[in-house]
Motif scaffolding. Structure first.
Motif, short mmCIF file in Angstrom:
data_model
loop_
_atom_site.label_atom_id
_atom_site.label_comp_id
_atom_site.label_asym_id
_atom_site.label_seq_id
_atom_site.Cartn_x
_atom_site.Cartn_y
_atom_site.Cartn_z
N TYR A 163 -13.84 -15.43 -38.14
CA TYR A 163 -14.97 -14.59 -38.54
C TYR A 163 -14.62 -13.91 -39.86
O TYR A 163 -13.49 -13.44 -40.04
N TRP A 164 -15.59 -13.88 -40.75
CA TRP A 164 -15.42 -13.21 -42.05
C TRP A 164 -16.55 -12.23 -42.27
O TRP A 164 -17.70 -12.49 -41.90
N GLN A 165 -16.21 -11.11 -42.88
CA GLN A 165 -17.22 -10.11 -43.23
C GLN A 165 -16.80 -9.45 -44.54
O GLN A 165 -15.63 -9.09 -44.72
N ASP A 166 -17.75 -9.29 -45.45
CA ASP A 166 -17.49 -8.58 -46.70
C ASP A 166 -17.85 -7.11 -46.53
O ASP A 166 -18.89 -6.78 -45.96
N VAL A 167 -16.95 -6.26 -47.03
CA VAL A 167 -17.14 -4.81 -46.94
C VAL A 167 -16.98 -4.24 -48.35
O VAL A 167 -15.89 -4.32 -48.92
N PRO A 168 -18.05 -3.66 -48.90
CA PRO A 168 -17.93 -3.08 -50.24
C PRO A 168 -17.12 -1.78 -50.20
O PRO A 168 -17.23 -1.01 -49.25
N THR A 169 -16.30 -1.57 -51.22
CA THR A 169 -15.64 -0.28 -51.33
C THR A 169 -16.66 0.75 -51.81
O THR A 169 -17.70 0.39 -52.37
N ARG A 170 -16.32 2.00 -51.57
CA ARG A 170 -17.20 3.11 -51.98
C ARG A 170 -16.46 3.99 -52.98
O ARG A 170 -15.23 4.01 -53.02
N TRP A 171 -17.19 4.71 -53.77
CA TRP A 171 -16.62 5.61 -54.77
C TRP A 171 -15.57 6.53 -54.13
O TRP A 171 -14.47 6.71 -54.65
N LYS A 172 -15.86 7.05 -52.96
CA LYS A 172 -14.96 8.00 -52.31
C LYS A 172 -13.72 7.34 -51.71
O LYS A 172 -12.80 8.04 -51.29
N ASP A 173 -13.64 6.01 -51.68
CA ASP A 173 -12.48 5.32 -51.13
C ASP A 173 -11.26 5.41 -52.05
O ASP A 173 -10.13 5.29 -51.58
N ASN A 174 -11.47 5.59 -53.36
CA ASN A 174 -10.35 5.71 -54.29
C ASN A 174 -9.64 7.04 -54.09
O ASN A 174 -10.28 8.07 -53.87
N ASP A 175 -8.32 7.00 -54.18
CA ASP A 175 -7.56 8.25 -54.11
C ASP A 175 -7.18 8.70 -55.51
O ASP A 175 -7.60 8.12 -56.52
N HIS A 176 -6.39 9.72 -55.60
CA HIS A 176 -5.99 10.31 -56.88
C HIS A 176 -5.24 9.31 -57.77
O HIS A 176 -5.24 9.43 -58.98
N TYR A 177 -4.64 8.30 -57.14
CA TYR A 177 -3.87 7.31 -57.89
C TYR A 177 -4.72 6.14 -58.39
O TYR A 177 -4.20 5.20 -58.98
N GLY A 178 -6.02 6.18 -58.10
CA GLY A 178 -6.94 5.19 -58.64
C GLY A 178 -7.08 3.91 -57.85
O GLY A 178 -7.61 2.93 -58.35
N HIS A 179 -6.60 3.91 -56.61
CA HIS A 179 -6.79 2.73 -55.76
C HIS A 179 -7.31 3.15 -54.40
O HIS A 179 -7.30 4.33 -54.04
N VAL A 180 -7.79 2.17 -53.64
CA VAL A 180 -8.32 2.44 -52.31
C VAL A 180 -7.20 3.01 -51.45
O VAL A 180 -6.12 2.42 -51.33
N ASN A 181 -7.45 4.17 -50.85
CA ASN A 181 -6.45 4.86 -50.05
C ASN A 181 -6.11 4.08 -48.80
O ASN A 181 -6.96 3.40 -48.21
N ASN A 182 -4.86 4.19 -48.35
CA ASN A 182 -4.40 3.41 -47.19
C ASN A 182 -5.21 3.67 -45.93
O ASN A 182 -5.38 2.77 -45.12
N ALA A 183 -5.70 4.86 -45.73
CA ALA A 183 -6.49 5.16 -44.53
C ALA A 183 -7.78 4.34 -44.49
O ALA A 183 -8.29 4.03 -43.40
N VAL A 184 -8.31 3.98 -45.64
CA VAL A 184 -9.54 3.20 -45.71
C VAL A 184 -9.32 1.81 -45.12
O VAL A 184 -10.20 1.26 -44.46
N HIS A 185 -8.14 1.24 -45.30
CA HIS A 185 -7.84 -0.08 -44.76
C HIS A 185 -8.03 -0.10 -43.23
O HIS A 185 -8.61 -1.02 -42.68
#
Length: 137
Positions: A6-28
């Motif tokens: 099964y595959w599903q695409d999930v868009p990232t959101r503006w609020k997913d980025n952390d202070h370091y400029g990447h998607v925060n680990n909790a979002v995973h």
């Protein structure tokens, strides 16, 4: 790339980025949980408002391989690594949008329990049959 049923695409959101400029680990973890439950509801007949069993997460794990940042889309693969009597181990791969880069891989273990007593209960049909389709997909 490892095979997933099964595959599903999930868009990232503006609020997913952390202070370091990447998607925060909790979002995973949130993305993995969302994909599992989307599949359970849409494919396996999980009724959130019914009186049937529910799956409680008793274990989760994630290994981070690469980073993403908004506005990327995460392509998520799902399979079942083990199907027990009342438990299931989901294996999840998070990839970039074209599935060329593994971003993270992890697993979730659900134990299905009676909604009221919270005691383990066997996974019944049709859910068991649908989960079986994802075993070693």
């Amino acid at each position: 790339m490892t095979e997933y049923g099964y595959w599903q695409d999930v868009p990232t959101r503006w609020k997913d980025n952390d202070h370091y400029g990447h998607v925060n680990n909790a979002v995973h973890y949130s993305v993995m949980d969302t994909v599992i439950n989307t599949w359970l509801i849409g494919q396996a007949g999980l009724d959130l408002d019914g009186d049937g069993p529910i799956g409680l997460c008793v274990e989760s794990h994630c290994v981070y391989k690469a980073s993403l940042s908004f506005p990327e889309t995460i392509s998520v693969g799902l399979r079942v690594g083990h199907l027990g009597t009342s438990s299931v181990k989901y294996e999840i791969g998070l990839y970039n949008h074209d599935r060329s880069t593994l971003v993270a891989e992890g697993h979730f273990v659900h134990v299905f329990v009676d909604r009221l007593t919270r005691k383990p209960t066997p996974i019944a049909e049709p859910m068991r049959g649908e989960l079986a389709k994802l075993v070693n997909a």
